[in-house]
Design a protein around this motif. Structure first.
Motif, mmCIF file in Angstrom:
data_model
loop_
_atom_site.group_PDB
_atom_site.id
_atom_site.type_symbol
_atom_site.label_atom_id
_atom_site.label_comp_id
_atom_site.label_asym_id
_atom_site.label_seq_id
_atom_site.Cartn_x
_atom_site.Cartn_y
_atom_site.Cartn_z
ATOM 1 N N GLY A 94 -14.311 -1.509 -1.179
ATOM 2 C CA GLY A 94 -14.086 -1.816 -2.587
ATOM 3 C C GLY A 94 -14.606 -3.181 -2.975
ATOM 4 O O GLY A 94 -14.217 -3.731 -4.012
ATOM 5 N N ASP A 95 -15.509 -3.715 -2.156
ATOM 6 C CA ASP A 95 -15.941 -5.101 -2.332
ATOM 7 C C ASP A 95 -17.447 -5.174 -2.535
ATOM 8 O O ASP A 95 -18.202 -4.319 -2.035
ATOM 9 N N ARG A 96 -17.891 -6.205 -3.251
ATOM 10 C CA ARG A 96 -19.312 -6.434 -3.471
ATOM 11 C C ARG A 96 -19.729 -7.811 -2.946
ATOM 12 O O ARG A 96 -20.808 -8.289 -3.280
ATOM 13 N N ARG A 97 -18.865 -8.429 -2.147
ATOM 14 C CA ARG A 97 -19.104 -9.793 -1.711
ATOM 15 C C ARG A 97 -19.187 -9.859 -0.183
ATOM 16 O O ARG A 97 -18.794 -8.943 0.526
ATOM 17 N N PHE A 98 -19.689 -11.007 0.300
ATOM 18 C CA PHE A 98 -19.643 -11.327 1.715
ATOM 19 C C PHE A 98 -18.476 -12.285 1.960
ATOM 20 O O PHE A 98 -18.221 -13.176 1.149
ATOM 21 N N GLY B 287 -14.066 8.678 -3.107
ATOM 22 C CA GLY B 287 -13.173 7.635 -3.584
ATOM 23 C C GLY B 287 -13.797 6.735 -4.624
ATOM 24 O O GLY B 287 -14.926 6.924 -5.067
ATOM 25 N N LYS B 288 -13.048 5.722 -5.012
ATOM 26 C CA LYS B 288 -13.509 4.770 -6.018
ATOM 27 C C LYS B 288 -12.968 3.378 -5.695
ATOM 28 O O LYS B 288 -12.010 3.212 -4.935
ATOM 29 N N VAL B 289 -13.583 2.370 -6.307
ATOM 30 C CA VAL B 289 -13.171 0.981 -6.116
ATOM 31 C C VAL B 289 -11.830 0.750 -6.796
ATOM 32 O O VAL B 289 -11.634 1.141 -7.959
ATOM 33 N N GLN C 242 -10.015 -2.565 -2.016
ATOM 34 C CA GLN C 242 -9.884 -1.321 -1.260
ATOM 35 C C GLN C 242 -10.609 -0.205 -1.996
ATOM 36 O O GLN C 242 -10.952 -0.317 -3.175
ATOM 37 N N ARG C 243 -10.814 0.878 -1.251
ATOM 38 C CA ARG C 243 -11.338 2.113 -1.848
ATOM 39 C C ARG C 243 -10.203 3.124 -1.852
ATOM 40 O O ARG C 243 -9.608 3.415 -0.807
ATOM 41 N N THR C 244 -9.888 3.621 -3.034
ATOM 42 C CA THR C 244 -8.820 4.610 -3.177
ATOM 43 C C THR C 244 -9.427 6.011 -3.242
ATOM 44 O O THR C 244 -10.543 6.207 -3.751
#
Length: 896
Positions: free
Chosen positions: A722-726, A752-754, A783-785
């Motif tokens: 669910g993340d777009r970062r490092f 799933g989705k973010v 997270q990814r739900t």
């Protein structure tokens, strides 16, 4: 003729005698204190024998640990300090004071069991005469016990009532024992120096200096004295001297005033912080003895604010650019030695700043001493924050604090603004637009007018300011914008509100509607966690890169508008705010340096734009350990920021020159094709004929795009769902990557989705909740739900697989926060969910649910040994039983 002849002869006697006279002695007494957390019944009259005391040194705070733990709230209550003073018999003939630079927030001081004094307020100094309570022998040193009862409990009569910082308890600044002659400069003037220095007229040709104060005479008879004032230049050369005879009244105070002029003064400025020194002396006219001596700095400057053209110093325009500063440090609370206070001001000066907003309260004396010496113009304020209490006791405490702040700091040439009431309308009481709320607003405005008048009565030479949050219409309607001489605006478009472009629009609107009222941007900033990076930075991602972008826009806008007199970044340093629950819990990370004073990229950005000397720095604070997915050339391209005041930058990668690029507002961004392993980055720029260079070593872990038929080129793979970062964990030498959808031959999620917070406009993904049981909150806040599976098409082998979960919906039960008036205990039911977790078809976690391991806001991790066989890779399936399955983090490590 006799009088003219007598005074010079008498002065010679004074000079000879004063060389051997002992005046006041100011001695720190920070060592060998005892401390007890909690109240002690019976004190000070009787000391129970079973009380356990802890040995401490001052500065000290009892909140160094509980403000950063997972337990909501921190200790706010009573504690005791104890110290034994061993004093000589000579104290019988001296005036002895205890001087505290600061103790939060209500202090009662007892000497030998008797109350010497009580002080209200945690951020100004106080002193008490303890002479009447001392014991002294005839020959040897005599023990005298000092007890300090200190209470930092919430008190509706004492500001601050509520704020985005922690109200640490403790004697957190230095303590001094001061002994003086029975005749001395006033030591009961709100813990000030007893001398007030004004410069009513300063220009390039002349400066008029006024020195005033009071003499205290503890004797029962009048005394004939001489007040002598000596002014020396920065090299210590005596340039002016004035002496005035004074008849000191018995058992009281006698006022005096002297004036002196300096022709062709050496002016004080940020570029040339030239300091004269003023020494004031009391001399006994009958004996020539030096009775007391006080020294103060003298900086000669004049300044003004213009609503259309900004700030002027010594007749020249000067844009005030700097930062606000909080007084705490990692693991030390606010109990800092002077060296750290001084170093913070050096950090500002080395950034190229010329201004500091000392917020939200008066700070250690070492701060303003450093400002005087380094050349930093300063604004200081009392801690009325967010809202007020409608009571006489609250009003009186506010006004008392303002008087203490002004008198204690009056002689610092660095101070140009006295401020009060930061964002006082941020949390209005009562129902909106109700009669009660309108009366409350009227009370705030009335208090502001009283403090404004009081400030001008105390100091007619400096400006006043109220810092307001961005609710423009409300401050105008209440009338606060009309009260001070300067309006400060704390503005966060692009952070707390979506459109960064609204910042410029707000400034223009204010200037159009208030063309005669000067303004300063007193706060602007964006959070940045040095562990978080993004190749596509976005609002509220807490990345270093977004903070840099934010400050680029703001500084450019501020510099373009001449009516903006100045601006103060929020904040110079990351600081403690116990109730915060961001990626770094309990810390406000808007600092351009960390709480340990490690510069972030934004700090380098300001150096590139403010410094006059040649400067260049490779950015990406903390991003010396990277990872990414390989392209067809077996490289991974990521950006590298270069900050410089040069116009062109050359960049080399592993000895090969990549590009020569022009800078934009001090920044050049290069796309670098990183290879696996160590990468050497070298940047160079020529600035005013001087070649500036910087080199960085970046360790890059290259992840293959496809695993099939390729040797494994990584030691571990860490994915934040669910993340777009490092996220960089330097302690474990791990880099967490953003998620990606699965594609054959590689890795990724299926379905799933973010996760996004419901009804939350601040961020487009993740949660801002404190995650217990981990110091990597950022990983578990996303997270990814509804996830169905996660696949790794890795070669056959033995692997270690770690799964990370955290329930983000619902709240953990927590007690009421004692510093929030009327705040009820927080209880909320967690979302009901349950699911099985299967690895390669085998159920490994049956019915993982909110009834067992999925405790709200708590990290849960578990690790499995997994064999990849028959070229099938590794598949993790999630089978929902109730609600949706979730996954926050997944790690895969090859064992063999």
């Amino acid at each position: 003729m006799m009088i003219k002849f007598f005074l010079p002869l008498l002065y010679v006697c004074f000079f000879v005698a004063s060389a051997h006279s002992q005046t006041r002695i100011r001695q720190s007494i920070n060592s060998n204190w005892s401390f007890h957390k909690g109240d002690i019944k019976g004190l000070p009259a009787k000391q129970p024998a079973d009380v356990r005391w802890q040995s401490v040194s001052i500065p000290h705070s009892w909140n160094t640990e509980d403000v950063t733990d997972d337990e909501p709230g921190y200790y706010r209550g009573i504690s005791w300090y104890k110290k034994t003073l061993y004093l000589p018999a000579s104290v019988k003939n001296k005036q002895t004071y205890l001087y505290f630079e600061g103790a939060n927030q209500v202090a009662e001081v007892y000497v030998n069991g008797q109350l010497a004094g009580k002080h209200v307020g945690g951020y100004t100094a106080f002193s008490f005469l303890i002479q009447p309570y001392l014991k002294a022998g005839n020959d040897s040193l005599t023990a005298n016990e000092v007890l300090v009862k200190l209470d930092n409990s919430y008190n509706e009569s004492i500001p601050p009532l509520d704020a985005d910082f922690t109200f640490f308890g403790g004697i957190y600044r230095d303590v001094y024992l001061i002994t003086a002659d029975n005749i001395h400069f006033d030591m009961d003037n709100y813990a000030s120096s007893g001398i007030q220095i004004k410069t009513p007229l300063v220009n390039a040709n002349t400066a008029t200096i006024s020195i005033s104060g009071k003499i205290t005479n503890r004797f029962t008879s009048n005394r004939n004295l001489m007040i002598m004032t000596e002014i020396s230049d920065a090299e210590g050369k005596l340039i002016k001297k004035v002496q005035s005879p004074v008849k000191a009244n018995a058992s009281g105070n006698t006022a005096f005033m002297q004036q002196q002029q300096i022709t062709m003064p050496h002016l004080w400025s940020p570029n040339d912080p030239y300091l004269y020194r003023i020494v004031s002396k009391i001399i006994d006219r009958s004996t020539g003895a030096l009775l007391d001596e006080v020294s103060n700095p003298l900086g000669l400057r004049w300044y003004s604010f213009d609503a259309a053209k900004g700030f002027y110093l010594n007749g020249k325009p000067l844009k005030l650019i700097g930062a606000s500063r909080h007084q705490d440090f990692k693991d030390m609370a606010n109990a800092l030695p002077d060296a750290i206070h001084q170093r913070d001001m050096e950090l500002l000066k080395n950034m190229g700043a010329n201004f500091v907003r000392i917020a939200h309260y008066p700070q250690d004396p070492a701060i303003l001493e450093a400002c005087d010496r380094l050349g930093l113009l300063a604004s200081v304020e009392i801690p009325i924050v967010n809202y007020i209490t409608e009571s006489d006791s609250f009003y009186n405490n506010c006004k008392q604090m303002q008087i203490e702040m002004v008198r204690q700091n009056f002689n610092h040439p660095s101070i140009i603004i006295w401020a009060y009431m930061n964002e006082v309308l941020l949390r209005p009481k009562y129902e909106k637009n109700s009669d009660e709320q309108n009366r409350y607003f009227a009370s705030i405005t009335a208090l502001a007018k009283q403090i404004e008048a009081l400030t001008h009565q105390e100091d007619s030479g400096r400006y006043t300011m109220i810092p307001c949050h961005g609710d423009y219409n409300l401050y105008n309607r209440v009338g606060l914008t009309a009260v001070p001489q300067i309006v400060g605006w704390n503005l966060y478009p692009g952070w707390y509100s979506p459109r960064i472009e609204d910042f410029a629009g707000f400034l223009d609107k204010y200037h159009q509607e208030f063309p005669q009222k000067p303004m300063i941007v007193t706060e602007f900033g964006a959070d940045a966690d040095t562990r978080i990076h993004s190749t596509q930075p976005e609002r509220f991602d807490k990345s270093i890169e977004y903070q840099t972008y934010y400050h680029q826009y703001y500084l450019k806008t501020i510099l373009q508008k001449p009516f903006v007199a100045g601006a103060a970044i929020w904040n110079l340093v990351d600081f403690n705010s116990e109730q915060r629950k961001d990626a770094t819990p309990h810390i406000n990370t808007k600092g351009i340096t960390t709480s340990e004073r490690i510069p972030k990229d934004a700090y380098f950005f300001y150096q590139a734009n403010l410094l006059k000397k040649p400067f260049l720095k490779i950015g990406a604070t903390g991003w010396k350990l990277r990872t990414g997915i390989a392209d067809l050339n077996n490289t991974c391209t990521q950006q590298v920021y270069i900050f410089t005041n040069g116009v062109q930058v050359q960049l080399w990668h592993n000895g090969k020159m990549l590009q020569n690029q022009a800078t934009n507002s001090g920044v050049a961004v290069f796309q670098v094709p990183f290879t696996n392993g160590n990468n050497t980055i070298k940047a160079a720029s020529t600035v005013n004929g001087v070649v500036c260079e910087d080199i960085a070593q970046i360790n890059f872990k290259l992840i293959p795009a496809l695993f099939k038929n390729k040797p494994l080129q990584y030691t571990d793979l860490n994915i934040s769902l669910g993340d777009r970062r490092f996220f960089v964990d330097e302690k474990l030498a791990q880099v967490w990557m953003p998620e990606q959808p699965y594609h054959k031959g590689s890795w990724g999620y299926i379905g799933g989705k973010v996760f996004t917070m419901p009804a939350q406009s601040r961020q487009s993904f993740g949660s801002d909740k404190d995650i217990y049981g981990t110091d990597m909150d950022a990983i578990y806040q996303t997270q990814r739900t509804g996830i169905q599976a996660f696949k790794f098409d890795v070669p056959d082998g033995e692997y270690e697989l770690t799964l990370g979960f955290a329930e983000l919906e619902g709240k953990a039960t927590s007690p009421a926060l004692v510093y929030n008036l009327g705040n009820a205990a927080q209880t909320a039911e967690a979302k009901q969910r349950a699911f099985d977790v299967l690895i390669n078809g085998t159920t490994v976690i049956p019915s993982l649910s909110t009834q067992n391991y999925l405790v709200p806001q708590t990290a849960y991790t578990t690790t499995f040994r997994v064999s990849a066989k028959n070229s099938a890779g590794i598949t993790v399936n999630f089978k929902p039983l109730k609600g949706e399955a979730i996954l926050n983090a997944i790690q895969l490590k090859q064992v063999f």
